[in-house]
Design an enzyme around this catalytic site. Structure first.
Site, PDB file in Angstrom:
ATOM      1  N   LYS A   1       0.856  -1.173   0.000  1.00  0.00           N
ATOM      2  CA  LYS A   1       0.000   0.000   0.000  1.00  0.00           C
ATOM      3  C   LYS A   1       0.897   1.229   0.000  1.00  0.00           C
ATOM      4  O   LYS A   1       1.731   1.401   0.887  1.00  0.00           O
ATOM      5  CB  LYS A   1      -0.911   0.006   1.233  1.00  0.00           C
ATOM      6  CG  LYS A   1      -1.763   1.264   1.313  1.00  0.00           C
ATOM      7  CD  LYS A   1      -2.778   1.199   2.412  1.00  0.00           C
ATOM      8  CE  LYS A   1      -3.560   2.487   2.506  1.00  0.00           C
ATOM      9  NZ  LYS A   1      -4.590   2.447   3.542  1.00  0.00           N
TER      10      LYS A   1
ATOM     11  N   LYS B   1      -2.065  -1.538  -3.851  1.00  0.00           N
ATOM     12  CA  LYS B   1      -2.958  -0.387  -3.779  1.00  0.00           C
ATOM     13  C   LYS B   1      -2.152   0.906  -3.864  1.00  0.00           C
ATOM     14  O   LYS B   1      -1.183   1.031  -3.116  1.00  0.00           O
ATOM     15  CB  LYS B   1      -3.727  -0.453  -2.454  1.00  0.00           C
ATOM     16  CG  LYS B   1      -4.570   0.770  -2.156  1.00  0.00           C
ATOM     17  CD  LYS B   1      -5.131   0.682  -0.761  1.00  0.00           C
ATOM     18  CE  LYS B   1      -5.932   1.936  -0.490  1.00  0.00           C
ATOM     19  NZ  LYS B   1      -6.500   1.958   0.834  1.00  0.00           N
TER      20      LYS B   1
HETATM   21  C1  PBG Z   1      -7.030   3.751   5.423  1.00  0.00           C
HETATM   22  C2  PBG Z   1      -7.549   3.465   4.059  1.00  0.00           C
HETATM   23  C3  PBG Z   1      -7.446   4.351   2.993  1.00  0.00           C
HETATM   24  C4  PBG Z   1      -8.082   3.753   1.910  1.00  0.00           C
HETATM   25  C5  PBG Z   1      -8.557   2.502   2.331  1.00  0.00           C
HETATM   26  N1  PBG Z   1      -8.206   2.346   3.677  1.00  0.00           N
HETATM   27  C6  PBG Z   1      -6.887   5.727   2.942  1.00  0.00           C
HETATM   28  C7  PBG Z   1      -5.586   5.994   3.539  1.00  0.00           C
HETATM   29  O1  PBG Z   1      -4.711   5.138   3.665  1.00  0.00           O
HETATM   30  O2  PBG Z   1      -5.399   7.151   3.928  1.00  0.00           O
HETATM   31  C8  PBG Z   1      -8.218   4.397   0.560  1.00  0.00           C
HETATM   32  C9  PBG Z   1      -9.159   3.782  -0.400  1.00  0.00           C
HETATM   33  C10 PBG Z   1      -9.528   4.654  -1.544  1.00  0.00           C
HETATM   34  O3  PBG Z   1      -8.949   5.731  -1.762  1.00  0.00           O
HETATM   35  O4  PBG Z   1     -10.432   4.246  -2.287  1.00  0.00           O
HETATM   36  N2  PBG Z   1      -6.855   2.712   6.282  1.00  0.00           N
END
Ligand code: PBG
Length: 328
Positions: free
Chosen positions: A194, A252
């Site tokens: 991520k 991601k």
């Molecule tokens: C946070 C989380 C995020 C997303 C999913 N879980 C945002 C972040 O890490 O700040 C983003 C998903 C999206 O943008 O569709 N745990």
């Protein structure tokens, strides 16, 4: 000319026979944003076509998606400010509305796959995925909170836990906690690679979960989410998550990281998931609304390219639209 590749493109029938990958709704995961209350269905301004639902409305939405052939749903809660604190304690309160909603959804649709979100940010006054102390995000202290949250989610009936927090060691911590609590059948879809991406904006709007603007709170998530410049580092995360007992490895965002998806697919035997994130979807919607792109062709091409790169499962805000148009 002996070789004419165009011969295999001459008709829809030939093109169909030669087609290498096929995307169907069974590969897709529909995100569902949940809020407290009843009768709520509010559109997210920076992500048109996506809504925050109260549980009664979410049940209707999921029912409609199911009749289109969608079986996989990932739930995210928008937590009212009064329930937020430094340690995200509301996250493992068994009576919190997120866990209650999960129970009701699984009761009504026992055969769907319900995926959770394991991270502190929706529940945290600081807006970070872990506990913030002295300007830092504490790793090992956060693991204990994630374990409590994860076990509470398994108890509520989630099929897969989705740790999105990027703390080191969280997959093993969750696996051990789940097994000790008797939830050996609950799986883990780990957000393995991520990235600290600019493309989560609409999601943070939807949940009101951005890092808060304060002197002692880091403004970004770069000390735990990955550097967008790195691909090999994703393989370290993939190896660790595999050893720690993950059932799915996720990349991601998706579109800017297709090379990472491919690298993970080639390196690991576990199924690969990709999260086609909110900002990636919002860009396409904006261009289509301006008349600059055609949604009916650009949307399926986008999802197909993520699948072709190597993602088995795709989390996307377009899942319902895709199933409506291209499901059987
Ligand atoms: C946070 C989380 C995020 C997303 C999913 N879980 C945002 C972040 O890490 O700040 C983003 C998903 C999206 O943008 O569709 N745990």
């Amino acid at each position: 000319m002996l070789r004419r590749p165009r011969r295999n493109r001459r008709s829809a029938a030939i093109r169909g026979m030669a087609q290498e990958v096929q995307l169907t709704p069974q590969h897709l995961v529909q995100p569902v944003f949940l809020v407290e209350g009843t009768g709520v269905r509010e559109e997210i301004p920076s992500l048109p076509g996506s809504y925050r639902f109260s549980v009664d409305e979410a049940l209707k939405e999921i029912g409609e998606c199911r009749s289109l052939g969608l079986n996989n749903f990932i739930l995210f809660p928008k937590i009212p400010a009064q329930h937020k604190d430094k340690r995200g304690t509301y996250g493992w309160n068994p009576d919190n509305f997120y866990l209650q909603a999960a129970r009701r959804i699984k009761e009504q649709y026992p055969d769907i796959c319900l995926i959770s979100d394991v991270a502190l940010d929706p529940y945290s006054v600081d807006g970070h995925d872990g506990i913030v102390h002295g300007g830092e995000i504490l790793n090992d202290e956060t693991l204990h909170v994630l374990q409590k949250m994860g076990v509470a989610q398994a108890e509520a009936g989630f099929d897969l836990l989705g740790p999105s927090d990027m703390m080191d060691g969280r997959v093993e911590a969750l696996r051990v906690a789940l097994d000790e609590a008797g939830h050996t059948g609950t799986g883990i879809m780990s957000y393995t690679a991520k990235y600290a991406s600019a493309f989560y904006g609409p999601f943070r709007d939807a949940l009101d979960s951005a890092p808060v603007d304060s002197e002692d709170i880091p403004k970004d998530k770069k000390t735990y989410q990955m550097n967008p410049a790195n691909r090999r580092e994703a393989l370290i995360e993939g190896e660790l998550d595999t050893l720690e007992g993950a059932d799915f490895l996720m990349v991601k965002p998706a579109l800017n990281y297709l090379d990472v998806i491919l690298a993970m697919k080639q390196q690991f035997e576990l199924p690969i998931a990709a999260y086609h994130v909110s900002g990636e979807c919002a860009m396409l919607i904006a261009a289509c609304r301006n008349g600059w792109l055609d949604y009916e062709t650009a949307m399926p091409e986008t999802l197909l390219s993520i699948h072709r790169a190597g993602a088995d499962a795709i989390i996307t805000y377009f899942a319902r639209d895709f199933a409506e148009r291209f499901g059987q």
